[in-house]
Design an enzyme around this catalytic site. Structure first.
Site, PDB file in Angstrom:
ATOM      1  N   CYS A 398       0.792  -0.968  -0.080  1.00 39.31           N
ATOM      2  CA  CYS A 398      -0.051   0.122  -0.005  1.00 39.31           C
ATOM      3  C   CYS A 398       0.749   1.300  -0.082  1.00 39.31           C
ATOM      4  O   CYS A 398       1.436   1.610  -0.941  1.00 39.31           O
ATOM      5  CB  CYS A 398      -1.035   0.020   1.107  1.00 39.31           C
ATOM      6  SG  CYS A 398      -2.187   1.068   0.909  1.00 39.31           S
ATOM      7  N   HIS A 524      -3.790  -5.089   0.369  1.00 38.74           N
ATOM      8  CA  HIS A 524      -3.291  -5.605   1.553  1.00 38.74           C
ATOM      9  C   HIS A 524      -3.120  -6.931   1.466  1.00 38.74           C
ATOM     10  O   HIS A 524      -4.295  -7.523   2.217  1.00 38.74           O
ATOM     11  CB  HIS A 524      -3.870  -4.945   2.873  1.00 38.74           C
ATOM     12  CG  HIS A 524      -3.673  -3.660   3.025  1.00 38.74           C
ATOM     13  ND1 HIS A 524      -2.599  -3.218   3.964  1.00 38.74           N
ATOM     14  CD2 HIS A 524      -4.413  -2.362   2.456  1.00 38.74           C
ATOM     15  CE1 HIS A 524      -2.527  -1.885   3.825  1.00 38.74           C
ATOM     16  NE2 HIS A 524      -3.609  -1.361   3.044  1.00 38.74           N
ATOM     17  N   GLU A 526      -1.870  -9.300   3.312  1.00 35.44           N
ATOM     18  CA  GLU A 526      -1.807  -9.794   4.642  1.00 35.44           C
ATOM     19  C   GLU A 526      -3.295 -10.333   5.116  1.00 35.44           C
ATOM     20  O   GLU A 526      -3.417 -11.025   6.096  1.00 35.44           O
ATOM     21  CB  GLU A 526      -1.027  -9.110   5.268  1.00 35.44           C
ATOM     22  CG  GLU A 526      -1.463  -7.646   5.684  1.00 35.44           C
ATOM     23  CD  GLU A 526      -0.977  -6.718   4.476  1.00 35.44           C
ATOM     24  OE1 GLU A 526      -0.753  -7.053   3.477  1.00 35.44           O
ATOM     25  OE2 GLU A 526      -1.277  -5.480   4.959  1.00 35.44           O
TER      26      GLU A 526
HETATM   27  N1  GLN Z   1      -1.649   6.824   3.092  1.00 38.00           N
HETATM   28  C1  GLN Z   1      -1.841   6.054   1.873  1.00 38.00           C
HETATM   29  C2  GLN Z   1      -3.195   6.153   1.134  1.00 38.00           C
HETATM   30  O1  GLN Z   1      -4.150   6.697   1.962  1.00 38.00           O
HETATM   31  C3  GLN Z   1      -1.632   4.443   2.064  1.00 38.00           C
HETATM   32  C4  GLN Z   1      -2.604   3.697   2.927  1.00 38.00           C
HETATM   33  C5  GLN Z   1      -2.196   2.472   3.576  1.00 38.00           C
HETATM   34  O2  GLN Z   1      -1.072   2.104   3.425  1.00 38.00           O
HETATM   35  N2  GLN Z   1      -3.125   1.807   4.053  1.00 38.00           N
HETATM   36  O3  GLN Z   1      -3.514   5.836   0.009  1.00 38.00           O
END
Ligand code: GLN
Length: 556
Positions: A398, A524, A526
């Site tokens: 992410c 994600h 995970e």
């Molecule tokens: N801050 C980033 C976004 O809002 C990544 C978010 C995250 O890592 N879950 O896109």
């Protein structure tokens, strides 16, 4: 008929009540029963999405997004839940629903907004019966929706907390209404071992059971969290002072492999004892038990290790990245190896860059973590740049993927001031920018792009090698994304888009062409990794580390 099993905690927080609750649910699964789990969180946040992971641990994301309607005319989207839901999913192989996380915030919001629309005309709104009534209604709604044989309800916090009082009172009422044999109350407490006297001490447990009793609740079972197995005399003492039979005092010792806990409980007779008090006449499914034993063996038999460095910003507590930790463990076990994780607070880059680079160098691979905001971010970008320059296996999750793209833009495309508008809203090269639908969003709670979405994986990519499928579903939690305007030029310089959304518009994963194992994913993976079914990306990442390690050893 649904049987209700409540799990409360005493003495201190952080006892691993989530693991205990999941393990007890597993005992029902060992008997072929359907289970579901609720977590009640006494804090006033509507969901944990706005909480700092250093304070509260990871925010878990479900497949589903729940349209929470506290009162007619009011709607909130909820997909972010307590980290314990990750534990439930991993132990029970079950996708949990966000409405199974009941917070005080939701409960009070519902009651107060319904008062405003006139639902209680003429009445005084009070904690009893309105708040407690709402809590019971929420619990029963889950029971009705899924109709499990056993519904476990974990109460967050510690008994005695002021904000948890309405939950305990709701439990008292619900137990009375459901009748004897239909509910059980399990209290998990700390039984400290005092080194100086060489003894387990039961007094804190006695005190916390007294607090429960003063709320009208008598536990049926006491689970003593301790360094080692509780001795017989300690169990007898706890039984005597806390008013439960000695066979209802169960040990919950420190374990290297948490997946072993259901087996420890089973061997102490907890499954049968619970079924007895719940009047459930069911036999044990030896096949299910054996299958779980095999899962545990995978973890106890792993040999050797690879070292993964996790640069990030929430490095103070282990729980901030709990699903990532677990996904790495799963991937390790399936590769027959242990994964040693080291967190790196990337503010170190500004404080002591020599030490920073030493840590990057000594790792076998780098996992760049998710996150928000600008603190420590230059160090995170530098970690990605280091991986690009030094051919270090790298997995960016992410935010970690977005920062990899920034590092690539700076290092390879020569855009020295490339950035994300989350970090520098005025950047000349916004290679990471707000998602189009987020541009007019003003409210922060529950408004990110959340939940599971379909992902198209492109063939002839390392990501495809990992998934072996062109369409997968993974979970998202983000507001920003890789800016498509910069993708074309990046593709001409050795970056490959390895996944998009189904329309092919949004970039969902990138990788470096050639031998380097450098992958960034906007999602994600995970959250869907399970101890018996590792996430394909994590598995491939660890497999690459193992392969490089053995090739390196071969050379020496
Ligand atoms: N801050 C980033 C976004 O809002 C990544 C978010 C995250 O890592 N879950 O896109």
């Amino acid at each position: 008929m649904v049987k209700y099993v409540f799990v409360t905690g005493g003495v201190v927080s952080g006892l691993g009540k989530g693991v205990v609750t999941a393990s007890i649910a597993k005992l029902f699964q060992f008997r072929g029963l359907n289970v579901d789990v609720i977590k009640m969180d006494p804090y006033l946040n509507v969901d944990p999405g706005t909480l700092n992971p250093i304070e509260h641990g990871e925010v878990f994301v479900c497949d589903d997004v729940w349209e929470f309607e506290p009162a007619p005319g009011y709607r909130f989207r909820i997909a972010e839940v307590d980290q314990d839901f990750g534990t439930y999913e991993r132990f029970l192989d079950k996708n949990m629903h966000p409405s199974n996380n009941i917070t005080s915030g939701q409960v009070y919001l519902s009651v107060i907004l319904r008062e405003r629309v006139g639902e209680y005309l003429g009445k005084t709104i009070q904690v009893i019966p309105h708040i407690t009534g709402e809590i019971k209604q929420r619990i029963r709604a889950v029971a009705q929706r899924n109709n499990p044989d056993a519904l476990l309800i974990e109460v967050g916090g510690t008994v005695g907390d002021i904000e948890a009082m309405p939950f305990l009172e709701a439990i008292r009422q619900l137990r009375l209404e459901e009748g004897v044999g239909n509910t059980a109350l399990i209290h998990v407490t700390l039984v400290p071992f005092l080194e100086t006297v060489g003894q387990f001490k039961t007094k804190p447990t006695q005190h916390s059971v007294k607090v429960l009793q003063s709320s009208g609740l008598q536990p049926d079972i006491i689970i003593g969290r301790s360094m080692g197995e509780l001795t017989q005399d300690v169990r007898e003492k706890i039984g005597l002072f806390c008013n439960v039979p000695v066979e209802a005092v169960i040990s919950d010792p420190d374990l290297d492999v948490i997946y072993e806990l259901p087996l420890r409980f089973e061997s102490q007779g907890l499954g049968d004892y619970l079924c007895k008090i719940l009047r459930l006449d069911v036999g044990r499914d030896e096949g299910a038990l054996k299958a779980w034993r095999e899962v545990v063996n995978l973890y106890t038999s792993a040999e050797g290790e690879v070292a993964v460095l996790m640069p990030g910003k929430y490095t103070l507590i282990q729980d901030s990245y709990i699903s990532i930790n677990m996904a790495l463990d799963h991937a390790g076990a399936f590769n027959g190896i242990r994964v040693r994780r080291t967190y790196l607070d990337t503010e170190l880059y500004e404080r002591d860059s020599k030490k920073f680079y030493d840590l990057l160098e000594s790792s076998d691979g780098i996992l760049l973590t998710p996150g928000f905001g600008s603190r420590g971010v230059e160090g995170m970008i530098e970690a990605a740049r280091y991986a690009l320059k030094n051919d270090k296996p790298f997995l960016g999750i992410c935010f970690g993927c977005q920062l990899l793209f920034i590092a690539f833009a700076r290092e390879v495309l020569g855009l020295g001031d490339a950035n994300s508008t989350e970090i520098d809203p005025g950047t000349r090269h916004p290679v990471v920018d707000l998602l189009p639908e987020q541009r007019c969003e003003k409210v922060l709670g529950g408004t990110m792009r959340l939940g599971a979405h379909p992902i198209r994986i492109l063939k002839d990519t390392k990501l495809y090698e990992a998934y072996r499928s062109e369409l997968v579903y993974e979970r998202f939690r983000h507001r920003y994304h890789l800016n498509p305007n910069y993708v074309k030029s990046a593709e001409q310089k050795g970056l490959k888009i390895s996944a998009t959304d189904v329309e092919g518009k949004m970039v969902n994963a990138i990788e470096i062409v050639g031998k380097k194992w450098i992958i960034g994913v906007q999602f994600h993976p995970e959250f869907k990794s399970r101890p018996y079914r590792p996430s394909p990306v994590y598995y491939s990442f660890i497999r690459e580390l193992v392969a490089r390690k053995s090739a390196g050893e071969g050379r020496r």
